[in-house]
Design a protein around this motif. Structure first.
Motif, PDB file in Angstrom:
ATOM      1  N   PHE A 304       0.783  -1.158  -0.037  1.00 14.12           N
ATOM      2  CA  PHE A 304       0.084  -0.223  -0.074  1.00 14.12           C
ATOM      3  C   PHE A 304       0.971   1.213   0.121  1.00 14.12           C
ATOM      4  CE2 PHE A 304      -2.729   3.033   2.715  1.00 14.12           C
ATOM      5  CZ  PHE A 304      -3.391   3.376   1.422  1.00 14.12           C
ATOM      6  N   LEU A 305       0.844   1.927  -1.101  1.00 13.55           N
ATOM      7  CA  LEU A 305       1.609   3.300  -1.118  1.00 13.55           C
ATOM      8  C   LEU A 305       0.675   4.301  -1.017  1.00 13.55           C
ATOM      9  CD1 LEU A 305       3.947   2.627  -4.254  1.00 13.55           C
ATOM     10  CD2 LEU A 305       4.030   2.207  -1.519  1.00 13.55           C
ATOM     11  N   ASP A 306       0.521   4.932   0.275  1.00 17.20           N
ATOM     12  CA  ASP A 306      -0.327   6.187   0.515  1.00 17.20           C
ATOM     13  C   ASP A 306       0.153   7.452  -0.075  1.00 17.20           C
ATOM     14  OD1 ASP A 306      -2.646   7.440   1.432  1.00 17.20           O
ATOM     15  OD2 ASP A 306      -2.136   7.265   3.595  1.00 17.20           O
ATOM     16  N   GLU A 307      -0.599   8.160  -0.426  1.00 14.42           N
ATOM     17  CA  GLU A 307      -0.207   9.536  -1.128  1.00 14.42           C
ATOM     18  C   GLU A 307       0.810   9.261  -2.206  1.00 14.42           C
ATOM     19  OE1 GLU A 307      -2.188  12.006  -0.650  1.00 14.42           O
ATOM     20  OE2 GLU A 307      -3.179  11.229   1.206  1.00 14.42           O
ATOM     21  N   LEU A 308       0.587   8.751  -3.170  1.00 11.51           N
ATOM     22  CA  LEU A 308       1.423   8.103  -4.283  1.00 11.51           C
ATOM     23  C   LEU A 308       2.266   9.314  -4.653  1.00 11.51           C
ATOM     24  CD1 LEU A 308       2.247   5.517  -5.585  1.00 11.51           C
ATOM     25  CD2 LEU A 308       0.570   6.062  -7.612  1.00 11.51           C
ATOM     26  N   PRO A 309       1.765  10.586  -5.224  1.00 10.83           N
ATOM     27  CA  PRO A 309       2.555  11.291  -5.927  1.00 10.83           C
ATOM     28  C   PRO A 309       3.507  12.065  -4.791  1.00 10.83           C
ATOM     29  CG  PRO A 309       0.089  11.936  -6.073  1.00 10.83           C
ATOM     30  CD  PRO A 309       0.252  10.566  -5.143  1.00 10.83           C
ATOM     31  N   GLU A 310       3.447  11.796  -3.500  1.00 14.11           N
ATOM     32  CA  GLU A 310       4.442  12.187  -2.452  1.00 14.11           C
ATOM     33  C   GLU A 310       5.901  11.531  -2.547  1.00 14.11           C
ATOM     34  OE1 GLU A 310       3.855  15.047  -1.438  1.00 14.11           O
ATOM     35  OE2 GLU A 310       1.978  15.442  -1.941  1.00 14.11           O
ATOM     36  N   PHE A 311       5.639  10.396  -2.957  1.00 11.75           N
ATOM     37  CA  PHE A 311       6.944   9.237  -3.222  1.00 11.75           C
ATOM     38  C   PHE A 311       7.864   9.837  -4.485  1.00 11.75           C
ATOM     39  CE2 PHE A 311       4.117   6.646  -1.442  1.00 11.75           C
ATOM     40  CZ  PHE A 311       4.873   5.710  -0.455  1.00 11.75           C
ATOM     41  N   LYS A 312       9.047   9.818  -3.958  1.00 11.17           N
ATOM     42  CA  LYS A 312      10.176  10.453  -5.094  1.00 11.17           C
ATOM     43  C   LYS A 312       9.870   9.742  -6.254  1.00 11.17           C
ATOM     44  CE  LYS A 312      13.619   9.659  -2.504  1.00 11.17           C
ATOM     45  NZ  LYS A 312      15.019   9.453  -2.032  1.00 11.17           N
ATOM     46  N   ARG A 313       9.833  10.536  -7.321  1.00  5.90           N
ATOM     47  CA  ARG A 313       9.849   9.841  -8.851  1.00  5.90           C
ATOM     48  C   ARG A 313      10.956   8.556  -8.959  1.00  5.90           C
ATOM     49  NH1 ARG A 313       7.039  12.139 -13.899  1.00  5.90           N
ATOM     50  NH2 ARG A 313       7.511  10.823 -15.414  1.00  5.90           N
ATOM     51  N   SER A 314      11.958   8.660  -8.775  1.00  6.30           N
ATOM     52  CA  SER A 314      12.891   7.752  -8.764  1.00  6.30           C
ATOM     53  C   SER A 314      12.506   6.160  -8.121  1.00  6.30           C
ATOM     54  CB  SER A 314      14.191   7.916  -8.253  1.00  6.30           C
ATOM     55  OG  SER A 314      14.258   8.414  -7.134  1.00  6.30           O
ATOM     56  N   VAL A 315      11.803   6.532  -6.898  1.00  7.08           N
ATOM     57  CA  VAL A 315      11.402   5.362  -6.075  1.00  7.08           C
ATOM     58  C   VAL A 315      10.181   4.715  -6.791  1.00  7.08           C
ATOM     59  CG1 VAL A 315      10.161   4.867  -3.983  1.00  7.08           C
ATOM     60  CG2 VAL A 315      11.927   6.266  -3.957  1.00  7.08           C
ATOM     61  N   LEU A 316       9.172   5.651  -7.498  1.00  6.87           N
ATOM     62  CA  LEU A 316       8.063   4.893  -8.307  1.00  6.87           C
ATOM     63  C   LEU A 316       8.700   4.230  -9.308  1.00  6.87           C
ATOM     64  CD1 LEU A 316       5.433   7.873  -7.895  1.00  6.87           C
ATOM     65  CD2 LEU A 316       5.863   5.505  -6.434  1.00  6.87           C
ATOM     66  N   GLU A 317       9.573   4.696 -10.166  1.00  7.75           N
ATOM     67  CA  GLU A 317      10.064   4.156 -11.235  1.00  7.75           C
ATOM     68  C   GLU A 317      10.689   2.716 -11.219  1.00  7.75           C
ATOM     69  OE1 GLU A 317       9.266   5.395 -14.465  1.00  7.75           O
ATOM     70  OE2 GLU A 317       7.853   6.427 -12.975  1.00  7.75           O
ATOM     71  N   VAL A 318      11.500   2.637 -10.010  1.00 12.78           N
ATOM     72  CA  VAL A 318      12.033   1.347 -10.009  1.00 12.78           C
ATOM     73  C   VAL A 318      10.962   0.288  -9.828  1.00 12.78           C
ATOM     74  CG1 VAL A 318      14.275   2.371  -9.080  1.00 12.78           C
ATOM     75  CG2 VAL A 318      12.528   1.613  -7.439  1.00 12.78           C
ATOM     76  N   MET A 319       9.792   0.732  -9.540  1.00  9.85           N
ATOM     77  CA  MET A 319       8.755  -0.523  -9.335  1.00  9.85           C
ATOM     78  C   MET A 319       8.364  -1.031 -10.604  1.00  9.85           C
ATOM     79  SD  MET A 319       6.174   0.361  -6.196  1.00  9.85           S
ATOM     80  CE  MET A 319       5.422   1.795  -7.057  1.00  9.85           C
ATOM     81  N   ARG A 320       8.561  -0.431 -11.673  1.00  7.99           N
ATOM     82  CA  ARG A 320       8.043  -0.882 -13.082  1.00  7.99           C
ATOM     83  C   ARG A 320       8.204  -2.320 -13.296  1.00  7.99           C
ATOM     84  NH1 ARG A 320       9.684   4.367 -16.621  1.00  7.99           N
ATOM     85  NH2 ARG A 320       9.572   2.752 -18.311  1.00  7.99           N
ATOM     86  N   GLN A 321       9.678  -2.610 -13.220  1.00  4.60           N
ATOM     87  CA  GLN A 321      10.017  -4.008 -13.593  1.00  4.60           C
ATOM     88  C   GLN A 321       9.454  -5.007 -12.568  1.00  4.60           C
ATOM     89  OE1 GLN A 321      12.927  -5.606 -11.828  1.00  4.60           O
ATOM     90  NE2 GLN A 321      12.711  -7.487 -12.965  1.00  4.60           N
ATOM     91  N   PRO A 322       9.565  -4.818 -11.694  1.00  3.53           N
ATOM     92  CA  PRO A 322       9.178  -5.702 -10.393  1.00  3.53           C
ATOM     93  C   PRO A 322       7.673  -6.113 -10.709  1.00  3.53           C
ATOM     94  CG  PRO A 322      10.432  -4.385  -9.027  1.00  3.53           C
ATOM     95  CD  PRO A 322      10.294  -3.783 -10.649  1.00  3.53           C
ATOM     96  N   LEU A 323       6.756  -5.011 -11.196  1.00  4.74           N
ATOM     97  CA  LEU A 323       5.487  -5.057 -11.268  1.00  4.74           C
ATOM     98  C   LEU A 323       4.961  -5.824 -12.416  1.00  4.74           C
ATOM     99  CD1 LEU A 323       4.075  -1.456 -10.459  1.00  4.74           C
ATOM    100  CD2 LEU A 323       3.444  -3.421  -9.277  1.00  4.74           C
TER     101      LEU A 323
END
Length: 512
Positions: A304-323
């Motif tokens: 669960f990622l609460d307040e998604l836009p508040e995460f650093k963009r680099s953090v969100l982008e590293v999830m793309r491959q695991p997803l």
């Protein structure tokens, strides 16, 4: 005298058997070789005090210890116990013959007590594969290791107990636990229930669809609309974890040392909710000596990622491959580690920086610009991996104050399980495909065929609502899940219509 004792090293979520060779000769010295880290190098001080305080002698001779394979780095204090027993055996205080039949791990305190170790479950699994008779370890870790069939597990409180095992050559009964019965009982215990949620029936329906198809979901709504409350209850409607899933999940938490000694296995699906200040390494795993991250700790559960836009963009982008791949591969110069990460992503966000939807008549240029800039923090490729976008409104007072309760998680779970059973049968011949969210493009074409009416409806929606091209396949996947929930073999127009409304962020001009 030369003796051999066996321990284990954990690499990723797997274990490798380590041979500890102890040789005692004339002279006075202590040499420890085989790429030990600082914690192992300091073990001589703990071992010396523990042996003396437990009534044994620490030999004042030349002691040489080799940890093979010598090119694999050994980490942690869990080698204290096998090193101590090797020294006792090499100095003639213990018979070394029985030692070779066991894997032995444990951290020593100065009074001889045994402290918990990390990775007991993967060590036990590897010990069983390598044909060892048993596993001797601290009492705290006994339950997690005892789940492995074909391996005798002997938990011990201190080194004196272990030495008495070998001296008397009469071991107590190994630890036995009825995990099948315990698994069923504890897996059905739910603290959070959808009964507690007032109103939001449309959102509950969306959560049910997400659970049935394993779809990622994003909840968009103002503060207090129930986003977090709903997300926390999602694991309660997912199918019960199988024993295999429990073992997979427990291995990861065992490596991190996050298990409760009283429980052993993890029976309920994990729910992880990291803060938005988390780093990319903490989220996906890594480090100088790689460890699993939050996405692996949520394996077989919910992230669960609460307040998604508040995460650093680099953090969100590293999830793309695991997803996409449902595993994380971490590469270093000398080794590569793969951690499993098959999880459901549940994200939440406010529709604008101010927290509320932009109402009609309030679309000033500044407000619209701020809303668009806020949404631009989320990249298209990331949103492409989220199947369901749903908008929440605050619950009216009448529903909050009403006495009518909602549907229980247990009854929702029954429908989810029935839909998952259909999918399991459908993808029985497909490797690594278990539910609809995992379908490839080829499988979408095979299992999501539309009749003429459904095709026309989807075409009209694409044009009139300004849906993006990436929404097309997502709508087909979700409509397939909706039809499974209803037990329908074919996707009907009503399934397509419902799936279309769950693509809010793909609508042209959507600003919150």
């Amino acid at each position: 005298m030369l003796v051999k004792v066996y321990g284990s090293a954990v690499l990723g979520v797997e274990a490798i058997t380590i041979t500890i060779e102890v040789n005692i000769d004339k002279g006075i010295a202590y040499h420890l070789v085989g790429l030990p880290d600082s914690a192992i190098k300091e073990s001589s001080f703990r071992i010396s005090a523990a042996l003396k305080n437990s009534g044994f002698k620490f030999p004042g001779k030349k002691i040489t210890v080799n940890m093979a394979p010598a090119d694999l780095r050994k980490e942690g204090s869990a080698y204290d116990l096998p090193l101590a027993l090797g020294i006792l055996a090499a100095s003639g205080q213990l018979d070394s013959k029985l030692l070779e039949r066991f894997v032995i791990m444990g951290e020593l305190s100065l009074d001889g007590g045994l402290n918990p170790i990390k990775g007991a479950l993967p060590i036990a699994i590897q010990a069983q594969k390598d044909g060892f008779k048993g596993f001797i370890l601290p009492e705290h870790n006994g339950r997690e290791a005892a789940v492995v069939e074909g391996l005798e597990v002997y938990p011990a409180k201190n080194i004196s107990e272990v030495v008495s095992f070998f001296k008397e050559q009469e071991f107590p009964d190994p630890m036995k636990i009825d995990f099948e019965n315990e698994h069923h009982q504890k897996n059905t215990d739910q603290e959070l229930d959808f009964l507690d949620v007032k109103g939001q029936e449309t959102i509950k329906r969306c959560m049910e669809i997400a659970a049935a198809g394993g779809h990622n979901i994003i909840l968009i709504g103002p503060p207090g609309s129930g986003k977090t409350m709903l997300a926390k209850r999602l694991p309660g409607i997912l199918p019960l974890m199988s024993l295999r899933e429990s073992l997979e999940t427990t291995k990861i938490h065992s490596v991190m040392g996050k298990l409760n000694g009283n429980s052993g296995l993890i029976y309920q699906r994990p729910f992880r909710s990291p803060h938005h200040t988390i780093s990319d390494v903490a989220l996906v795993g890594g480090g100088t000596y790689p460890q699993p991250g939050e996405i692996s700790l949520s394996h077989n559960g919910v992230l669960f990622l609460d307040e998604l836009p508040e995460f650093k963009r680099s953090v969100l982008e590293v999830m793309r491959q695991p997803l996409e791949d449902r595993e994380v591969t971490i590469s270093r110069a000398k080794f590569t580690i793969t951690y499993p990460s098959s999880f459901m992503l549940v994200a939440s966000m406010n529709p604008s920086p101010g927290g509320f939807f932009v109402e009609q008549g309030q679309e000033s240029q500044g407000v619209v610009h701020d809303a668009r800039r806020y949404l631009s923090k989320l990249s298209g490729p990331l949103l492409d991996r989220i199947d369901l976008h749903i908008e929440l409104q605050p619950v009216p007072f009448e529903e909050l104050s009403g006495k009518q309760s909602g549907e229980s998680s247990e009854s929702i779970r029954k429908r989810v399980k029935a839909a998952r059973d259909i999918q399991t049968s459908r993808y029985a011949s497909s490797k690594n495909i278990h539910y609809n969210a995992q379908m490839s493009l080829k499988q979408i074409r095979n299992y999501c065929k539309l009749n003429g009416t459904s095709q026309d409806l989807l075409k009209t929606a694409m044009h009139q609502l300004g849906l993006s091209a990436r929404a097309y396949d997502r709508i087909l996947k979700v409509s397939r899940t909706i039809s499974d929930l209803e037990g329908e073999k074919e996707i009907q127009p009503r399934h397509i219509a419902e799936a279309i409304q769950y693509r809010s962020l793909d609508r042209e001009g959507w600003m919150g």
